[in-house]
Enzyme design. Structure first.
Site, PDB file in Angstrom:
ATOM      1  N   PHE A 159     -13.860  -4.475   0.210  1.00 27.08           N
ATOM      2  CA  PHE A 159     -14.820  -3.908  -0.742  1.00 27.08           C
ATOM      3  C   PHE A 159     -16.258  -4.039  -0.260  1.00 27.08           C
ATOM      4  O   PHE A 159     -17.197  -4.107  -1.058  1.00 27.08           O
ATOM      5  CB  PHE A 159     -14.681  -4.537  -2.132  1.00 27.08           C
ATOM      6  CG  PHE A 159     -13.337  -4.363  -2.768  1.00 27.08           C
ATOM      7  CD1 PHE A 159     -12.603  -3.202  -2.572  1.00 27.08           C
ATOM      8  CD2 PHE A 159     -12.794  -5.364  -3.569  1.00 27.08           C
ATOM      9  CE1 PHE A 159     -11.360  -3.042  -3.163  1.00 27.08           C
ATOM     10  CE2 PHE A 159     -11.555  -5.208  -4.167  1.00 27.08           C
ATOM     11  CZ  PHE A 159     -10.830  -4.042  -3.968  1.00 27.08           C
ATOM     12  N   TYR A 212       0.861  -1.180   0.000  1.00 25.44           N
ATOM     13  CA  TYR A 212       0.000   0.000   0.000  1.00 25.44           C
ATOM     14  C   TYR A 212       0.903   1.237   0.000  1.00 25.44           C
ATOM     15  O   TYR A 212       1.289   1.747   1.058  1.00 25.44           O
ATOM     16  CB  TYR A 212      -0.888   0.032   1.245  1.00 25.44           C
ATOM     17  CG  TYR A 212      -2.000  -0.985   1.298  1.00 25.44           C
ATOM     18  CD1 TYR A 212      -2.347  -1.765   0.208  1.00 25.44           C
ATOM     19  CD2 TYR A 212      -2.732  -1.171   2.476  1.00 25.44           C
ATOM     20  CE1 TYR A 212      -3.372  -2.692   0.274  1.00 25.44           C
ATOM     21  CE2 TYR A 212      -3.771  -2.093   2.549  1.00 25.44           C
ATOM     22  CZ  TYR A 212      -4.076  -2.856   1.444  1.00 25.44           C
ATOM     23  OH  TYR A 212      -5.108  -3.771   1.532  1.00 25.44           O
TER      24      TYR A 212
END
Length: 294
Positions: free
Chosen positions: A215, A66
């Site tokens: 998600f 990330y």
């Protein structure tokens, strides 16, 4: 709910192995850049991390991959929260890697130790609380035994406390469990997921394994962000409860079982408050039936 009464404790608690975590956590993926790809504001996102801890969040999900050209999620976490509170649980994942240009590659079993050590370095830790092995392609990935076995060896060496798997099928989970205990499964999941994903979530609960959707808010939008056009069931129920569609999606996620953990990510302090507040929202059986029907 006023901001001074928002607390992640309202979402309940689950054990990741021997580590108690609130069921509303925080995902670090969105710390490094905005939705349009531009860099995040460093002071703003470190403030969001500190605010999350103030609101009772004690489960942060991150990864060494990330990062953007100017930001690293792990290093932002280190800057904002070190020295870490004893109750703070940081989970990370390995398998994928990115070079300095942002190009993706996948680690061999022998390369996983280097990825674990990079997470340790960036976070400033001497061990990692939970490490998830991320599979490349859920539908087509073959055996994960060699990769998971390499992580289990790092656990024995004291670098990793607990192990999880991500983007996997039930047969992958069974394969991993034959090697070492698995404390969590991290898969894409949310309203509208196919029946086999609902069944997998339920099976994890039966085995005492945390199911950690990613998600859950974004749905089909994935990395691009939240759902842009909500269906009538989500819109109407959100309005009826006086919450945003994103909050309703989080509440629905948590309603799927006490073993389900949410890790919504944001670099926006207002969105953070909304996400944590969703942990106190309780949906009725009628609500969940309406959402399941679409």
């Amino acid at each position: 709910m006023t901001s001074d009464k928002i607390n992640a404790v309202d979402s309940g608690t689950w054990l990741l192995g021997d580590l108690p975590v609130r069921r509303i956590g925080f995902g670090a993926m969105r710390l490094t850049h905005l939705a349009d790809g531009s860099p995040s504001d460093r002071d703003r996102v470190t403030g969001v991390l500190r605010r999350a801890v103030e609101l009772g969040v004690n489960h942060i999900d991150t990864a060494a991959f990330y990062f953007s050209a100017t930001r690293s999620a792990n290093e932002l976490i280190n800057r904002a929260l070190a020295p870490y509170a004893d109750e703070l649980v940081i989970t990370t994942k390995v398998g994928p890697g990115r070079d300095a240009a942002g190009e993706w590659w996948w680690a061999t079993p022998e390369q996983l130790r280097g990825q674990v050590e990079e997470n340790l370095r960036q976070l400033g830790r001497d061990h990692l609380d939970v490490v998830n092995l991320r599979a490349p392609r859920q539908a087509t990935t073959g055996s994960i035994a060699e990769h998971f076995g390499a992580l289990a060896e790092l656990g024995t060496a004291g670098l990793i406390r607990h192990l999880g798997v991500s983007n996997v099928r039930p047969d992958h989970l069974a394969e991993a469990q034959a090697i070492a205990p698995v404390v969590c499964v991290q898969n894409a999941y949310g309203i509208g997921s196919p029946a086999e994903e609902h069944a997998f979530l339920d099976a994890c609960g039966e085995q005492g394994i945390a199911f950690v959707p990613f998600f859950a808010i974004a749905g089909a939008g994935k990395e691009a962000g939240g759902v842009t056009e909500e269906g009538p069931a989500v819109r109407d129920l959100a309005r009826a409860h006086g919450v945003s569609p994103a909050q309703l999606r989080l509440a629905w996620t948590l309603s799927r079982g006490g073993h389900v953990l949410a890790i919504p990510g944001t670099g926006n302090p207002e969105h953070l408050d909304e996400n944590v507040a969703a942990g106190a929202l309780r949906l009725s059986a009628e609500d969940t039936a309406l959402l399941a029907a679409g």
